[in-house]
Design an enzyme around this catalytic site. Structure first.
Site, short mmCIF file in Angstrom:
data_model
loop_
_atom_site.label_atom_id
_atom_site.label_comp_id
_atom_site.label_asym_id
_atom_site.label_seq_id
_atom_site.Cartn_x
_atom_site.Cartn_y
_atom_site.Cartn_z
N GLY B 492 0.83 -1.20 0.00
CA GLY B 492 0.00 0.00 0.00
C GLY B 492 0.86 1.25 0.00
CG LEU B 640 11.67 8.55 -3.80
CD1 LEU B 640 11.89 7.06 -3.57
CD2 LEU B 640 12.83 9.16 -4.58
CD GLN B 648 2.74 4.66 2.77
OE1 GLN B 648 3.32 4.06 3.66
NE2 GLN B 648 1.64 4.21 2.23
CB VAL B 713 8.19 9.44 4.17
CG1 VAL B 713 7.44 8.69 3.08
CG2 VAL B 713 7.44 10.69 4.57
CD GLU B 715 7.51 2.16 10.25
OE1 GLU B 715 8.60 2.41 10.81
OE2 GLU B 715 7.06 1.01 10.13
#
Lengths: 201, 755
Positions: B492, B640, B648, B713, B715
């Site tokens: 995901g 990116l 996220q 990134v 977490e």
């Protein structure tokens, strides 16, 4: 008949005694098969199923329409949401044989990778998904939900039952709350649905 | 490719494809239900039988006997596997408890049998016909009761305890002090797809279509558990319906599918029933955390101490809640301590940002409390105590992540280890302006909006960046398209897309010309997904393979590879331009390489930073809490893909709201299990709980991290956000809750009088 919920307690000592006669009955005979016919994504389907088969398992295991997901099998997550007769249904909570003659739409019936339904395209555009497992349920739910609003079906947060329902952010979030997204794409899903609703309006 | 010097300019810096907010390339599959998950492989395994897992009904003790007669005689049953007939099984290196229990039982719902039948309905029914007699033993299920006998336990790559200077005397001498204890409950990953596997044997070769974050680990674990050579195990996991750490490890679904398939003589698929997932698999352990902070009167931290207690089965690991306290704020005299209590609850293990997630929940309330005692703005207090070097020089760098089981050797620290990048202050400044922090009224309970009490809160975000080897294979096909193969997983996170973007940028082709194939153990071994290490490492591995492929292409077309530029489907140097596809006219060209790291992460601490801002409203009469606004500002190296990276972060913020306000596995301390083992009673955030979320990435590239100059990134977004919510609730109500989750019952008796 066992359900997923009852198994939550594990293999309880002594429990099997009560089950034994049932086991003997089943072992002695043939499975209790039932015929059912319904329409799935516009095509007539006829199945002969173990009567215990849920609509979800009929779709996934017998028709191989695996777009509808099994997240909990007990009606708590919404990943199995399909559209039956225009209304949202958690397909894990309903037996296939209860849908004789019904018109069922699954995620596969909304669009294809080459020809996305506007709601599917909006989810892609707004990144309204991550792992993708709740996504078919979210999209089916969203499509049917907009029609429920249009039909004037109120929700818990509808202030005025006599007025036309406006799809506010609070209405949208309330109505979509049966579909859990653990990846936490809610903010993006809300934007995707809002865009489609705006386009429809 | 060895990465042992800071990155200089490279083709990624063109940012024609990388760094662009492109839609996920797997989006059309996921949104149409055509992405196939582990239990859905009718295409590959048309005749799978159904396995149903039976869990132990006791938490500790022994199975005296299992009577399988009734189940065996039930219609459609093909096989029943228990520890008695499973053959010799080893415990996986990464498992704490055995995946198939018996006769010894180590935790509630430990799998004790799999019943295989022709249909799911038959397997489920027969599964309930097992008659199991147990010898039940008394277990330990209460963390608080286990505190006194808890033992020091290392947090994977770091020691349990650290000490710099003399914390005791410095704290005693501090004119302003805080000494408070915070608790966080056991939590469940609750990913949407339960653990699931389809297993098929071909002679002594085993293929498992499974849902797993770490393919190469998984191959080793399956081989070890089943006593077979790794070469005979293949795992395939192209789509993973969420993991959050729950699928870092091989679990009972995979092993029981394999055993069931062997016993039944045909392929078997197993999905853990949702009601089994919580007690059968891993969870984030509860913590008790004592934090002491001493400051000067003007707010300089002079002493900071953080102690944490958590529990696990014997042989398990503690939560690393003290991790960030070794790095986040300045202070000359400091200590941390980690204690592990032996408990007989299900296995504790990594869940999204293990360590920092829980540690920041406590530390960032403590910082808020301390700022209030000082009469300082909580942002200014944090900024005053910012540090550009790792303050805990005694700690072992760089990783204290329980997920980090890479073979990284701890080394002796150097003095003044600087951060490669640290924009914590800028995160706060940017966020404060965007959020309207200047409108905050420090005194709590002052802002009303009708029936709502309104409050805003803030917290730091902090999570380390970890480097680990990652390989890929890149092929230029005869039609000029590019194929990338790596065993990397996309849980995901957007791996498909950022890997495709990386290859497109490197080979100078549009993203549409790149095919990405992931999650197959027959592909080169990647970093896998976990600990927010997947994005940077896996794309850096693809970068390395692309560098090699560029050299092959240049050679084939007669270019000097150092001069050749790859863009618009062509290779160019000077006046000469040749279509890229020409290099493959005699057959496809394939290159494989890995990124491997030198010691840049030993010389520079690589971490990611952020600031969370939250506005909540609390019903003045009922204490119902609603989150109204959220903003995160993050500095995490090169982003990116801003679209997927943002997702996220907001997803992690959502999970953080759950941790703050609702998530709690309730322990039955008598029987020894988590009572609320389903998605109705283990509450996670739903649509109605989450408002529109804002997030900003600060412009940053980190040349120390990799040629991609990116960092993790995924977490960072969960670290600190729960405390920002709790601090906002305090600001709204004046009620300080130190025991998560912050629920209305903990507020209502202390709310300001309703006026």
């Amino acid at each position: 008949m066992g359900t997923a919920a009852s198994v939550a307690l594990g293999a309880t000592a002594g429990r099997a005694e009560a089950q034994a006669p049932l086991a003997q009955t089943l072992a002695a005979g043939t499975p209790s098969l039932s015929k059912v016919s319904f329409t799935v994504n516009g095509a007539a389907r006829e199945l002969e199923l173990d009567a215990r088969t849920t609509l979800l398992d009929a779709l996934r295991e017998h028709l191989h329409l695996t777009g509808s997901k099994k997240g909990c099998d007990q009606g708590q997550c919404g990943a199995c949401t399909v559209i039956v007769g225009g209304r949202r249904v958690t397909s894990c909570l309903t037996l296939a044989v209860m849908h004789q003659g019904h018109d069922i739409t699954t995620i596969e019936g909304l669009g294809t990778p080459e020809n996305l339904h506007p709601m599917q395209a909006a989810f892609v555009k707004h990144d309204g998904y991550q792992c993708g497992y709740c996504t078919p349920g979210q999209i089916c739910s969203a499509v049917a939900m907009l029609n429920e609003v249009k039909a004037g079906i109120p929700s818990h947060v509808t202030a005025d039952l006599n007025a036309d329902i406006e799809l506010t952010n609070a209405e949208l979030r309330e109505r979509m709350s049966g579909n859990i997204c653990r990846c936490g794409a809610y903010s993006n899903i809300a934007e995707a649905i809002t865009e489609v609703a705006g386009r429809q309006a | 490719m060895k990465f042992d010097a800071p990155a200089t300019t490279n083709p990624i810096d063109q940012l024609k494809v990388v760094g662009q907010p492109v839609d996920r390339i797997d989006g059309p599959l996921k949104t149409t239900g055509t992405a196939r998950y582990a239990y859905e492989r009718h295409d590959a395994v048309p005749n799978a039988a159904y396995g149903y897992v039976v869990g132990s009904a006791i938490a500790k003790g022994r199975i005296k006997s299992i009577d399988v007669a009734a189940a065996k005689a039930a219609l459609g049953v093909l096989a029943i596997v228990t520890a008695e007939n499973a053959g010799k099984l080893e415990k996986g290196r990464l498992n704490t408890a055995k995946l198939l229990g018996g006769p010894e039982i180590q935790h509630y719902h430990q799998a004790i049998a799999v019943v295989v039948a022709e249909t799911f309905e038959q397997a489920r029914d027969a599964g309930q016909m097992l008659r199991v007699d147990y010898d039940r033993e008394q277990g330990s299920f209460d963390l608080r009761g286990g505190m006194d006998t808890a033992k020091p336990a290392g947090i994977t790559a770091g020691p349990p305890d650290t000490a710099v200077g003399n914390f005791g005397s410095a704290f005693a001498a501090a004119p302003v002090q805080l000494d408070e204890t915070y608790t966080t409950p056991d939590e469940s990953h609750a990913m949407m797809e339960p653990h699931a596997s389809t297993a098929a044997w071909d002679g002594d070769k085993l293929t498992i279509w499974t849902s797993n974050q770490m393919i190469a680990w998984g191959v080793g674990e399956v081989a070890k558990t089943l006593n077979m050579p790794k070469e005979n195990v293949r795992l395939i996991s192209p789509f993973v319906g969420g993991g959050f750490g729950a699928k870092l490890f091989v679990r009972s679904d995979a092993i029981l599918a394999a055993l069931g398939a062997r016993a039944a003589g045909r392929p078997v698929k197993v999905t853990l029933q949702r009601a089994l997932v919580i007690n059968n698999t891993t969870h984030r352990p509860a913590t008790i955390q004592r934090i002491r902070i001493g400051t000067t009167r003007d707010g300089k931290i002079t002493a900071v101490g953080h102690e944490s207690w958590s529990g696990d089965l014997t042989g398990g690991k503690p939560d690393g809640a003290v991790s960030q306290t070794r790095m986040l704020y300045a202070g000359a005299d400091r200590m941390t301590a980690t204690r592990l209590a032996a408990l007989d609850l299900p296995e504790s293990n990594a869940m999204r940002a293990p360590g920092e997630a829980t540690g920041m929940m406590a530390l960032e309330i403590a910082m808020d409390e301390m700022a209030e005692r000082l009469g300082m703005d909580p942002i200014e207090f944090r900024i005053l105590n910012d540090t550009q070097v790792v303050p805990d020089v005694a700690s072992k760098p760089p990783s204290q992540d329980p997920q980090a089981i890479n073979n990284r050797e701890a080394q002796s620290p150097s003095k003044d280890k600087p951060f490669s990048q640290r924009q914590l202050v800028q995160c706060f400044r940017t966020g404060a302006e965007r959020f309207g922090w200047d409108k905050r009224i420090a005194q709590p309970g002052q802002v009303r909006d009708g029936r709502w009490l309104v409050g805003i809160g803030v917290a730091s975000a902090f999570r380390n960046n970890q480097l680990t080897k990652s390989a890929a294979r890149v092929r230029l096909e005869t039609d000029g398209t590019v194929t990338v193969e790596t065993d990397m997983t996309d849980i995901g996170t957007g791996s498909y897309t950022i890997i495709g973007q990386t290859a497109a940028e490197m080979m100078g082709v549009p993203l549409q010309k790149v095919a990405v194939r992931l999650g197959d153990s027959s592909f080169p071994i990647s970093s896998g997904s976990g600990g927010q290490w997947g994005g940077n490492n896996s794309t850096a591995g693809v970068y390395a393979a692309c560098v090699k492929l560029r050299e092959m292409v240049a050679q084939k077309l007669g270019f000097n590879s150092a001069e050749a530029a790859f863009s618009d489907g062509e290779v160019r140097a000077g006046n000469r331009a040749v279509p890229l596809a020409d290099a493959a006219r005699d057959g496809s060209l394939s290159a494989e390489d890995a990124i491997e790291y030198g010691d840049l992460d030993k010389k520079f601490q690589q971490s990611t930073f952020g600031a969370h801002f939250v506005e909540v409203v609390v019903d003045a009469a009922t204490a119902e809490i609603r989150v109204r606004r959220m903003l995160a500002v993050c500095a995490a190296g090169r982003i990116l893909n801003p679209k997927t990276a943002r997702s996220q972060v907001i997803g992690a913020m959502t999970m953080g709201v759950g941790a703050a306000l609702m998530e709690e596995l309730v322990v039955d301390k008598r029987v020894g299990f988590f009572v609320n083992h389903d998605l109705a009673s283990y509450e996670v955030p739903v649509h109605a709980d989450i408002p529109h979320q804002d997030m900003i990435f600060l412009d940053e590239t980190d040349p120390m991290s990799s040629p991609m100059k990116a960092k993790g990134v995924a977490e960072l977004g969960i670290c600190g956000v729960a405390a920002a919510v709790a601090n906002a609730v305090y600001n709204a109500t004046g009620v300080r809750v130190r025991d998560y989750p912050v629920t209305l019952d903990k507020l209502i008796a202390k709310l300001p009088a309703v006026g």
